[in-house]
Design a protein around this motif. Structure first.
Motif, short mmCIF file in Angstrom:
data_model
loop_
_atom_site.label_atom_id
_atom_site.label_comp_id
_atom_site.label_asym_id
_atom_site.label_seq_id
_atom_site.Cartn_x
_atom_site.Cartn_y
_atom_site.Cartn_z
N TYR A 73 13.54 24.52 17.96
CA TYR A 73 14.52 23.92 18.85
C TYR A 73 15.94 24.40 18.56
O TYR A 73 16.74 24.55 19.47
CB TYR A 73 14.49 22.40 18.74
CG TYR A 73 13.13 21.80 18.99
CD1 TYR A 73 12.29 22.29 19.99
CD2 TYR A 73 12.66 20.74 18.23
CE1 TYR A 73 11.05 21.74 20.23
CE2 TYR A 73 11.41 20.17 18.45
CZ TYR A 73 10.60 20.69 19.45
OH TYR A 73 9.36 20.14 19.68
N ARG A 74 16.24 24.63 17.29
CA ARG A 74 17.59 25.04 16.87
C ARG A 74 17.45 26.15 15.83
O ARG A 74 16.86 25.94 14.77
CB ARG A 74 18.36 23.84 16.31
CG ARG A 74 18.59 22.78 17.36
CD ARG A 74 19.17 21.50 16.80
NE ARG A 74 19.13 20.47 17.84
CZ ARG A 74 20.12 20.21 18.69
NH1 ARG A 74 21.25 20.88 18.60
NH2 ARG A 74 19.99 19.27 19.62
N SER A 79 22.15 29.01 17.22
CA SER A 79 21.86 29.08 18.65
C SER A 79 20.79 28.06 19.03
O SER A 79 19.98 27.65 18.18
CB SER A 79 21.34 30.47 19.03
OG SER A 79 22.28 31.46 18.69
N PRO A 80 20.73 27.65 20.31
CA PRO A 80 19.57 26.89 20.76
C PRO A 80 18.31 27.72 20.54
O PRO A 80 18.30 28.95 20.77
CB PRO A 80 19.85 26.70 22.26
CG PRO A 80 21.33 26.85 22.40
CD PRO A 80 21.73 27.87 21.37
N TYR A 84 14.21 25.01 22.74
CA TYR A 84 15.22 23.96 22.89
C TYR A 84 14.99 23.19 24.19
O TYR A 84 14.67 23.78 25.23
CB TYR A 84 16.63 24.56 22.91
CG TYR A 84 17.70 23.52 23.20
CD1 TYR A 84 18.18 22.71 22.18
CD2 TYR A 84 18.18 23.32 24.49
CE1 TYR A 84 19.14 21.73 22.43
CE2 TYR A 84 19.14 22.34 24.76
CZ TYR A 84 19.61 21.55 23.72
OH TYR A 84 20.54 20.57 23.99
N TRP A 527 26.44 26.73 23.64
CA TRP A 527 26.15 25.29 23.69
C TRP A 527 26.75 24.62 24.92
O TRP A 527 26.77 23.39 25.01
CB TRP A 527 26.61 24.61 22.41
CG TRP A 527 25.70 24.96 21.27
CD1 TRP A 527 25.93 25.87 20.27
CD2 TRP A 527 24.39 24.46 21.04
NE1 TRP A 527 24.84 25.95 19.44
CE2 TRP A 527 23.88 25.10 19.89
CE3 TRP A 527 23.58 23.52 21.71
CZ2 TRP A 527 22.61 24.82 19.38
CZ3 TRP A 527 22.31 23.25 21.21
CH2 TRP A 527 21.84 23.89 20.06
N PRO A 532 24.93 20.19 20.93
CA PRO A 532 24.97 20.75 19.57
C PRO A 532 25.18 19.66 18.52
O PRO A 532 25.81 18.63 18.77
CB PRO A 532 26.18 21.68 19.63
CG PRO A 532 27.09 21.02 20.62
CD PRO A 532 26.18 20.42 21.67
N ASP A 536 24.74 23.13 14.01
CA ASP A 536 24.78 24.26 14.94
C ASP A 536 26.15 24.94 14.91
O ASP A 536 26.24 26.17 14.99
CB ASP A 536 24.45 23.78 16.36
CG ASP A 536 23.07 23.16 16.45
OD1 ASP A 536 22.12 23.75 15.92
OD2 ASP A 536 22.94 22.06 17.03
#
Length: 666
Positions: A73-74, A79-80, A84, A527, A532, A536
């Motif tokens: 997911y992260r 970054s995503p 995500y 984001w 975020p 992140d």
């Protein structure tokens, strides 16, 4: 979500001091803050016993950790991730304002999309008006006559006919939070409709986030809104207490306001039915403003007069890809507008606003242009500024700002509130937990806008002075403290100016301006319209900086000590090469890259820089410097944007002068 705090820096969502330059890459420095009761801190910073890091107080880090991932997911670079996800909430709202009863009533239908991998059996919604119910948690926490207090007003949401997918729902209300049982489990990729009728009395002073003044209304937090369900914490169900702000899902919002026919309504989004609510002259002027970079008076002063008008009108608005909407209404609005690159920038102000508001449409244009050029293009079709009793508060495409006698008296707050269109309206962080990702980021970017607006003025001095004041008063908190757990008198510093100072130090003295600016823009880009976490942001900066900045995050975000490094001795030798050995000592727990300026016997000067790694093996370091002549004096921190809390030990001998304060964003 806030208010004006130019000189005193003690409000929640307020403006900053003016500044002059645009972001560039180079080298940056960092500072940290110390707590009262910290034995390592300067005597002036000690008072009653307080926590020094988040490890020592159970209310500092209530969010069950912040460094989620890296996972699908992260990602590890901030970054995503490839998987995500975030939920989506689309709204249709129809409301009426009864100006005689001072009451809003209406219906809301929410189309909720479950993009998570989880099956949901209930959902949570936010009922912010319940802050005004008797016995609310916020009323218990904040004095009635305080900024966030209820001031004796009794209100709250009246809900009826609550349904999920057309069936009557089972409800559980906990203060400002509502749990609604779904009529059937909501699987991944499933959709549910939650609908209800709602009503509430409008407070005269709505905790400085909404208000009414005679026939004038500023309306926010006015409909039940979905709480966020995310991959980090599941349901985010912190109550609305007043000082902490918001965390919301994105979606499209269609809303209508039925109001007495003599009123003009300003709102988030695009007005869908101008033919039904505006005169032909107003529509013509508005069309001209949309094509002009100079200000057009849509409703000039001569026409901005309250007149008894029978009946009602319904104003319809659409806002796409937003997390909220707000609006204002008055029978005597003056309305100015101009544009930039197709974005309509508007100012609505009533007679009490003051002469300063006659420049507000241009100021709105300046702000939208500046942040678009420096950080991320403004994605919405319009930006609206409204003058009224709310000191300063922001919503998508719509901000509320105090009155002012001069343009300068308005600009700081107006610029700050529109800065929130980037943080958190575009970059949707959790304001209820992390004020620094919202107010702090915004105050940081305000330094660029203000220094650009007023060349020669600098932001650093005001930011650092505000930070120092709460250290000396013993009311400082780590930046990771949730805003509702910060001393109310310290919120302006802890939420706004301390994090802005910490980011400027990171930019200018640790990472470097050009590199940090690129990293900050990249964080904003990746984001945008997402959720975020602090991790992140930290990971994004580290990816660009190319180094481990955990010492910095620990010192300035999780810790609460202050920076104090001193010069203890200077010895010199000449064995074919002139050498000066400068003894340095770290007086507190905070490490930092060292900047030294030496003065030579011939009157010349030279600067030296040492990395933060010199502190990895202890609190003392002997720095051997290759010099070109005999050293007669030494000064730490020749650039005055490093907050060393004890200047008495920063010099030796005939110390060279420090630089004069300069724009922090150069």
């Amino acid at each position: 979500m806030k208010r004006t705090i130019l000189a005193l820096f003690c409000l929640a969502c307020a403006p900053q001091q003016p500044v002059t330059t645009a972001p560039r890459p180079a080298d940056a420095s960092v500072v940290l803050e110390s707590k009262a009761g910290d034995s390592a801190a300067p005597a002036s910073a000690r008072s009653s016993v307080q926590w020094r890091t988040i490890d020592e107080d159970l209310f500092i880090l209530p969010q069950r950790g912040t460094w989620s991932g890296p996972n699908r997911y992260r990602s590890a670079d901030g970054s995503p991730g490839p998987d995500y996800w975030q939920q989506r909430a689309d709204y249709t709202i129809a409301a009426q304002l009864d100006t005689a009863a001072k009451r809003i009533s209406g219906t809301v239908s929410i189309r909720y999309t479950n993009n998570s991998p989880d099956t949901l059996r209930f959902v949570w919604l936010q009922l912010d008006q319940n802050l005004y119910r008797a016995g609310s948690k916020g009323a218990a926490l904040y004095p009635a006559d305080s900024r966030w207090g209820v001031r004796g007003f009794l209100g709250g949401f009246d809900l009826s006919d609550v349904r999920t997918n057309g069936r009557a729902a089972t409800l559980h209300v906990d203060d400002t939070m509502l749990r609604v049982a779904l009529d059937r489990p909501l699987p991944p990729a499933g959709r549910a409709t939650i609908a209800m009728s709602f009503a509430f009395l409008v407070p005269e002073y709505g905790s400085d986030r909404m208000a009414r003044d005679g026939s004038f209304y500023e309306i926010a937090q006015w409909y039940p809104r979905m709480a966020v369900y995310d991959d980090v914490r599941g349901w985010n169900i912190e109550p609305y207490l007043g000082q902490g702000e918001f965390y919301l899902e994105y979606g499209d919002i269609d809303y209508s306001i039925t109001i007495p026919a003599g009123y003009v309504v300003a709102g988030s989004g695009v007005l869908d039915n101008p033919e039904q609510v505006l005169t032909a002259d107003q529509r013509r002027r508005l069309a001209a403003a949309a094509r002009s970079d100079t200000v057009v008076r849509i409703i000039p002063p001569a026409e901005a007069v309250a007149r008894p008008t029978p009946g009602t009108k319904t104003w319809r608005f659409t806002a796409r890809n937003v997390r909220d909407v707000a609006w204002a209404a008055a029978p005597d609005f003056r309305w100015d507008a101009t544009s930039w690159k197709g974005i309509l920038t508007q100012a609505y102000y009533y007679p009490k606003a003051g002469k300063g508001w006659e420049a507000a449409a241009e100021q709105t244009q300046f702000t939208i242009r500046t942040y678009s050029e420096l950080f991320y293009p403004y994605p919405y079709p319009q930006a609206t500024s409204v003058a009224g009793p709310v000191g300063g508060m922001e919503y998508p495409m719509f901000v509320m700002v105090h009155g002012g006698a001069t343009p300068a008296a308005v600009f700081g707050t107006l610029d700050h509130e529109h800065g929130h269109e980037w943080f958190p309206m575009i970059v949707g962080s959790n304001e209820r937990l992390y004020a620094w990702q919202d107010e702090g980021f915004n105050t940081y970017i305000n330094s660029f806008s203000n220094e650009r607006r007023y060349p020669g003025r600098e932001a650093w001095s005001a930011y650092s002075a505000n930070w120092k004041s709460i250290v000396e008063r013993g009311i400082d908190s780590p930046l990771m403290t949730a805003p509702d757990n910060v001393h109310p008198s310290a919120l302006g510093a802890v939420g706004y100016r301390k994090p802005a100072a910490v980011l400027l130090m990171l930019r200018n003295h640790v990472v470097g301006p050009e590199l940090f600016d690129a990293a900050f823009r990249e964080y904003t880009r990746k984001w945008a319209f997402k959720h975020p976490t602090p991790a992140d942001f930290f990971r994004t900066i580290e990816s660009y900086a190319g180094g481990d900045l955990s010492w910095y995050w620990r010192a300035f975000f999780y810790g609460n000590d202050v920076l104090d490094i001193g010069v203890t001795s200077v010895t010199q030798s000449d064995t074919g090469q002139m050498l000066a050995t400068v003894g340095l000592r770290r007086m507190t727990s905070v490490p930092f890259p060292v900047m030294l300026r030496v003065r030579y016997a011939d009157g010349g000067m030279e600067d030296f820089r040492l990395p933060e790694k010199i502190w990895a093996r202890g609190d003392a370091f002997a720095a051997t410097l290759p010099t070109r002549a005999r050293v007669t004096g030494v000064r730490l921190w020749p650039i005055p944007s490093v907050p060393d809390w004890n200047s008495d030990n920063d010099t030796w001998g005939d110390a060279p002068p420090a630089d004069s304060p300069a724009p922090a964003t150069r």
